[in-house]
Design a protein around this motif. Structure first.
Motif, PDB file in Angstrom:
ATOM      1  N   PRO A   4       0.848  -1.189   0.000  1.00 18.24           N
ATOM      2  CA  PRO A   4       0.000   0.000   0.000  1.00 18.24           C
ATOM      3  C   PRO A   4       0.887   1.243   0.000  1.00 18.24           C
ATOM      4  CG  PRO A   4      -0.309  -1.314   2.022  1.00 18.24           C
ATOM      5  CD  PRO A   4       0.796  -1.931   1.246  1.00 18.24           C
ATOM      6  N   LEU A   5       0.643   2.155  -0.928  1.00 13.02           N
ATOM      7  CA  LEU A   5       1.491   3.340  -1.080  1.00 13.02           C
ATOM      8  C   LEU A   5       0.869   4.598  -0.508  1.00 13.02           C
ATOM      9  CD1 LEU A   5       2.666   2.717  -4.766  1.00 13.02           C
ATOM     10  CD2 LEU A   5       3.788   2.007  -2.644  1.00 13.02           C
ATOM     11  N   GLY A   6      -0.387   4.512  -0.058  1.00  9.22           N
ATOM     12  CA  GLY A   6      -1.070   5.694   0.453  1.00  9.22           C
ATOM     13  C   GLY A   6      -1.775   6.447  -0.652  1.00  9.22           C
ATOM     14  N   SER A   7      -2.687   7.329  -0.255  1.00  5.40           N
ATOM     15  CA  SER A   7      -3.460   8.156  -1.193  1.00  5.40           C
ATOM     16  C   SER A   7      -4.234   7.313  -2.207  1.00  5.40           C
ATOM     17  CB  SER A   7      -2.547   9.146  -1.931  1.00  5.40           C
ATOM     18  OG  SER A   7      -1.882   9.981  -1.013  1.00  5.40           O
ATOM     19  N   GLY A   8      -4.633   6.105  -1.811  1.00  6.63           N
ATOM     20  CA  GLY A   8      -5.433   5.252  -2.681  1.00  6.63           C
ATOM     21  C   GLY A   8      -4.656   4.339  -3.602  1.00  6.63           C
ATOM     22  N   PHE A   9      -3.308   4.405  -3.590  1.00 13.15           N
ATOM     23  CA  PHE A   9      -2.489   3.605  -4.500  1.00 13.15           C
ATOM     24  C   PHE A   9      -1.974   2.338  -3.821  1.00 13.15           C
ATOM     25  CE2 PHE A   9      -2.147   7.766  -6.537  1.00 13.15           C
ATOM     26  CZ  PHE A   9      -2.295   7.421  -7.876  1.00 13.15           C
ATOM     27  N   THR A  10      -1.922   1.255  -4.611  1.00 14.36           N
ATOM     28  CA  THR A  10      -1.358  -0.022  -4.170  1.00 14.36           C
ATOM     29  C   THR A  10      -0.506  -0.585  -5.293  1.00 14.36           C
ATOM     30  OG1 THR A  10      -3.316  -0.493  -2.810  1.00 14.36           O
ATOM     31  CG2 THR A  10      -1.854  -2.337  -3.322  1.00 14.36           C
ATOM     32  N   ALA A  11       0.682  -1.098  -4.948  1.00 16.82           N
ATOM     33  CA  ALA A  11       1.582  -1.692  -5.934  1.00 16.82           C
ATOM     34  C   ALA A  11       1.607  -3.206  -5.775  1.00 16.82           C
ATOM     35  CB  ALA A  11       2.987  -1.137  -5.778  1.00 16.82           C
ATOM     36  N   TYR A  12       1.570  -3.910  -6.914  1.00 19.15           N
ATOM     37  CA  TYR A  12       1.758  -5.360  -6.966  1.00 19.15           C
ATOM     38  C   TYR A  12       3.011  -5.636  -7.784  1.00 19.15           C
ATOM     39  CZ  TYR A  12      -3.238  -5.675  -5.696  1.00 19.15           C
ATOM     40  OH  TYR A  12      -4.457  -5.557  -5.079  1.00 19.15           O
ATOM     41  N   TYR A  13       3.771  -6.677  -7.415  1.00 18.78           N
ATOM     42  CA  TYR A  13       5.027  -6.896  -8.140  1.00 18.78           C
ATOM     43  C   TYR A  13       5.498  -8.334  -7.991  1.00 18.78           C
ATOM     44  CZ  TYR A  13       6.257  -5.651  -3.350  1.00 18.78           C
ATOM     45  OH  TYR A  13       6.285  -5.553  -1.971  1.00 18.78           O
ATOM     46  N   GLN A  14       6.282  -8.753  -8.984  1.00 17.25           N
ATOM     47  CA  GLN A  14       6.927 -10.062  -8.943  1.00 17.25           C
ATOM     48  C   GLN A  14       8.070 -10.104  -9.947  1.00 17.25           C
ATOM     49  OE1 GLN A  14       5.010 -14.268  -9.763  1.00 17.25           O
ATOM     50  NE2 GLN A  14       6.338 -13.589 -11.434  1.00 17.25           N
ATOM     51  N   ALA A  15       9.158 -10.767  -9.571  1.00 18.41           N
ATOM     52  CA  ALA A  15      10.270 -11.045 -10.480  1.00 18.41           C
ATOM     53  C   ALA A  15      10.715 -12.479 -10.226  1.00 18.41           C
ATOM     54  CB  ALA A  15      11.424 -10.079 -10.257  1.00 18.41           C
ATOM     55  N   VAL A  16      10.877 -13.273 -11.293  1.00 20.82           N
ATOM     56  CA  VAL A  16      11.271 -14.669 -11.164  1.00 20.82           C
ATOM     57  C   VAL A  16      12.392 -14.970 -12.159  1.00 20.82           C
ATOM     58  CG1 VAL A  16       9.443 -15.396 -12.777  1.00 20.82           C
ATOM     59  CG2 VAL A  16      10.440 -17.069 -11.202  1.00 20.82           C
ATOM     60  N   TYR A  17      13.350 -15.805 -11.725  1.00 26.17           N
ATOM     61  CA  TYR A  17      14.478 -16.178 -12.583  1.00 26.17           C
ATOM     62  C   TYR A  17      14.888 -17.606 -12.241  1.00 26.17           C
ATOM     63  CZ  TYR A  17      19.217 -16.602 -14.390  1.00 26.17           C
ATOM     64  OH  TYR A  17      20.340 -17.043 -15.046  1.00 26.17           O
ATOM     65  N   GLY A  18      15.320 -18.354 -13.254  1.00 25.05           N
ATOM     66  CA  GLY A  18      15.813 -19.687 -12.976  1.00 25.05           C
ATOM     67  C   GLY A  18      16.160 -20.454 -14.228  1.00 25.05           C
ATOM     68  N   LYS A  19      16.522 -21.702 -14.046  1.00 23.91           N
ATOM     69  CA  LYS A  19      16.819 -22.624 -15.136  1.00 23.91           C
ATOM     70  C   LYS A  19      15.988 -23.891 -14.936  1.00 23.91           C
ATOM     71  CE  LYS A  19      21.540 -21.071 -16.143  1.00 23.91           C
ATOM     72  NZ  LYS A  19      22.955 -21.486 -16.316  1.00 23.91           N
ATOM     73  N   GLY A  20      15.293 -24.304 -15.995  1.00 21.96           N
ATOM     74  CA  GLY A  20      14.460 -25.488 -15.901  1.00 21.96           C
ATOM     75  C   GLY A  20      13.163 -25.267 -15.150  1.00 21.96           C
ATOM     76  N   ILE A  21      12.668 -24.027 -15.115  1.00 19.77           N
ATOM     77  CA  ILE A  21      11.419 -23.734 -14.395  1.00 19.77           C
ATOM     78  C   ILE A  21      10.357 -23.145 -15.320  1.00 19.77           C
ATOM     79  CG2 ILE A  21      12.569 -23.403 -12.171  1.00 19.77           C
ATOM     80  CD1 ILE A  21      12.087 -20.318 -12.691  1.00 19.77           C
ATOM     81  N   ALA A  22      10.469 -23.382 -16.620  1.00 23.30           N
ATOM     82  CA  ALA A  22       9.506 -22.807 -17.564  1.00 23.30           C
ATOM     83  C   ALA A  22       8.070 -23.205 -17.219  1.00 23.30           C
ATOM     84  CB  ALA A  22       9.851 -23.243 -18.987  1.00 23.30           C
ATOM     85  N   SER A  23       7.870 -24.407 -16.712  1.00 19.24           N
ATOM     86  CA  SER A  23       6.510 -24.859 -16.387  1.00 19.24           C
ATOM     87  C   SER A  23       5.885 -24.053 -15.255  1.00 19.24           C
ATOM     88  CB  SER A  23       6.512 -26.348 -16.018  1.00 19.24           C
ATOM     89  OG  SER A  23       6.743 -27.141 -17.160  1.00 19.24           O
ATOM     90  N   TYR A  24       6.686 -23.334 -14.507  1.00 18.80           N
ATOM     91  CA  TYR A  24       6.177 -22.522 -13.405  1.00 18.80           C
ATOM     92  C   TYR A  24       5.943 -21.066 -13.804  1.00 18.80           C
ATOM     93  CZ  TYR A  24       6.638 -26.219  -9.951  1.00 18.80           C
ATOM     94  OH  TYR A  24       6.464 -27.380  -9.230  1.00 18.80           O
ATOM     95  N   ILE A  25       6.227 -20.710 -15.050  1.00 17.01           N
ATOM     96  CA  ILE A  25       5.958 -19.358 -15.546  1.00 17.01           C
ATOM     97  C   ILE A  25       4.786 -19.459 -16.515  1.00 17.01           C
ATOM     98  CG2 ILE A  25       6.891 -17.387 -16.813  1.00 17.01           C
ATOM     99  CD1 ILE A  25       9.667 -18.180 -15.848  1.00 17.01           C
ATOM    100  N   GLN A  26       3.731 -18.690 -16.258  1.00 17.88           N
ATOM    101  CA  GLN A  26       2.464 -18.893 -16.973  1.00 17.88           C
ATOM    102  C   GLN A  26       2.611 -18.988 -18.486  1.00 17.88           C
ATOM    103  OE1 GLN A  26      -1.406 -17.978 -14.687  1.00 17.88           O
ATOM    104  NE2 GLN A  26      -0.718 -16.129 -15.693  1.00 17.88           N
ATOM    105  N   ASP A  27       3.345 -18.089 -19.084  1.00 18.42           N
ATOM    106  CA  ASP A  27       3.418 -18.041 -20.542  1.00 18.42           C
ATOM    107  C   ASP A  27       4.177 -19.215 -21.135  1.00 18.42           C
ATOM    108  OD1 ASP A  27       2.333 -16.428 -22.537  1.00 18.42           O
ATOM    109  OD2 ASP A  27       4.256 -15.508 -22.991  1.00 18.42           O
ATOM    110  N   LEU A  28       5.010 -19.883 -20.322  1.00 19.78           N
ATOM    111  CA  LEU A  28       5.900 -20.916 -20.839  1.00 19.78           C
ATOM    112  C   LEU A  28       5.413 -22.331 -20.567  1.00 19.78           C
ATOM    113  CD1 LEU A  28       9.355 -19.347 -19.854  1.00 19.78           C
ATOM    114  CD2 LEU A  28       8.018 -19.030 -21.948  1.00 19.78           C
ATOM    115  N   GLY A  29       4.336 -22.481 -19.803  1.00 13.39           N
ATOM    116  CA  GLY A  29       3.834 -23.807 -19.500  1.00 13.39           C
ATOM    117  C   GLY A  29       3.415 -24.546 -20.762  1.00 13.39           C
ATOM    118  N   GLY A  30       3.892 -25.766 -20.926  1.00 12.39           N
ATOM    119  CA  GLY A  30       3.532 -26.585 -22.079  1.00 12.39           C
ATOM    120  C   GLY A  30       4.254 -26.246 -23.361  1.00 12.39           C
TER     121      GLY A  30
END
Length: 433
Positions: free
Chosen positions: A295-321
């Motif tokens: 929560p940033l105040g004044s009505g603003f909220t931030a969402y965030y994520q960063a992921v990195y790895g090798k052999g984890i494509a199935s765990y990243i939405q766009d790369l599954g399958g």
């Protein structure tokens, strides 16, 4: 205490007449020695709502506590059966994605037939029915159960969304992986959400525990059923997997849990067959992730994520399958290698009022498969990176009715530098009981 309005009824169960008290007040009233029905307001402060909400997956934008909750005798269980009816008309232009519910940037067609640059569709498949039950609430032996079914199967066939049990800090069933921080993703009409979101559902068991003076710390570890997708070389083949994936995390919260930062990791053993040597090979995959909400105040909220790895494509939405957990090693037609990949998204939400908010989001996924020639899949046609841009507006018209509009832009680029894009405009009417 606010005024309470009650009426009495009776219910016949297995030949026995049980008194049934129905309360028109949020989670209040009724004799706890009797079976009673409580009307639960959305996001109210009662123990009924808090307990059932804590037992639910807490997906943003999807109510998970039914309006009507059944209380057992002496308050020994809470049970609710709820439904979210979600109707979505949508229009794509560019290279239309064939899926009506999920805007998957890796599925943007690189070539379309002339005249197919636009598409209007209509779907109610995201509608779901769910059961949320908590036995012995507030005790050390509290047991939770949650089952949800949507209609994303072919021809609106019922599709299991979630099914799990919770007891003594353990969660077991068909559920989101512990590597997924589901609450770190903002509400979207798009069922898929950001292409970089580290999201995977499968059979799993995990344990979580809070600690610290104000329970501001939380940690967990679990085992996931392996979920793999490989691209084989000429002299390799896929074999059954032997070892479960192991996800874990530690999280620090603030603002009474409204803000948090979670650091996660996962280790995987990926098995394939070297046909030349006639033996199985175990490649180790791994990933790290940071995610959260602030929560940033004044009505603003931030969402965030960063992921990195090798052999984890199935765990990243766009790369599954997509066959990108393991891919052919450029140096040998009998070896596979774990593919390096990363993804990140950031979203900013602004609340005009408690019932009206908008969100803007950018998400990016990139892979680093080395150039190979020994494979049934031409290297140049492989997915290199994709972008996902979203803006939406939601209005909670009444406690049970929500409407929204959304725009999504997606762009896919392959290793041979060919690219394609799609635009989607969609609206939503959701009624929740």
């Amino acid at each position: 205490m606010r005024k309470l309005y009650l009426f009495s009824a009776s219910m016949l169960v297995s030949g026995t007449v049980l008194p049934l008290s129905v309360s028109a007040q949020s989670g209040v009233g009724g004799n706890e020695d009797e079976l009673s029905v409580k009307i639960v307001e959305y996001k109210d402060s009662t123990d009924t709502y808090k307990t059932l909400h804590e037992n639910a997956p807490k997906l943003k934008g999807v109510p998970d506590v039914p309006r009507f909750a059944l209380h057992g005798k002496e308050g020994k269980f809470y049970m609710g059966i709820g439904t979210n009816i979600k109707v979505v008309p949508l229009y794509d232009f560019g290279n239309p994605i064939p899926d009506d519910n999920m805007f998957i940037t890796s599925a943007i067609p690189m070539h379309i037939a002339p005249g197919n640059g636009g598409q209007f569709r209509f779907s109610a498949q995201q509608s779901n029915i769910y059961l949320n039950v908590v036995a012995l609430p507030g005790t050390k032996n509290q047991l939770g159960a949650y089952v949800s079914i949507n209609f994303l199967g072919n021809g609106y066939a019922p599709n299991l969304q979630l099914a799990y049990l919770r007891f003594w800090g353990f969660t077991a069933g068909y559920n989101y992986s512990l590597f997924t921080d589901i609450s770190a993703c903002p509400a979207t009409i798009d069922y898929e959400g950001p292409n970089s979101f580290a999201c995977q559902k499968h059979g799993n068991v995990y344990y979580e525990q809070t600690f610290g003076k104000k329970n501001q710390w939380k940690a967990g570890i679990g085992i996931d059923m392996p979920s793999n997708s490989f691209t084989n070389a000429t002299h390799t083949s896929t074999v059954t997997q032997r070892v479960p994936d192991i996800p874990f995390y530690v999280q620090r919260s603030w603002c009474d849990g409204k803000g948090w930062l979670r650091l996660s990791g996962i280790v995987r053993n990926l098995y394939y067959r070297n046909e030349t040597a006639q033996k199985n090979v175990d490649k180790v995959g791994w990933g790290v992730k940071a995610s959260g909400m602030s929560p940033l105040g004044s009505g603003f909220t931030a969402y965030y994520q960063a992921v990195y790895g090798k052999g984890i494509a199935s765990y990243i939405q766009d790369l599954g399958g997509t066959g990108m957990d393991l891919m052919p090693d450029p140096g040998s037609s009998s070896r596979l290698k774990a593919v390096e990949a990363w993804g990140a998204f950031g979203a900013l939400q602004y609340n005009f009022s408690p019932s009206l908010f908008c969100t803007a989001m950018y998400s990016h996924v990139r892979t680093y498969a080395g150039e190979y020639t020994d494979s049934s899949v031409p290297w140049g046609t492989g997915y290199k990176y994709a972008q996902y841009v979203l803006g939406n507006l939601f209005w909670q018209v009444t406690p049970i009715v929500q409407v929204g509009v959304e725009y999504i832009y997606g762009r896919r680029v392959d290793f041979d530098r060919s690219q394609a894009h799609d635009n989607r405009i969609q609206a939503m009417l959701q009624v929740s009981f």
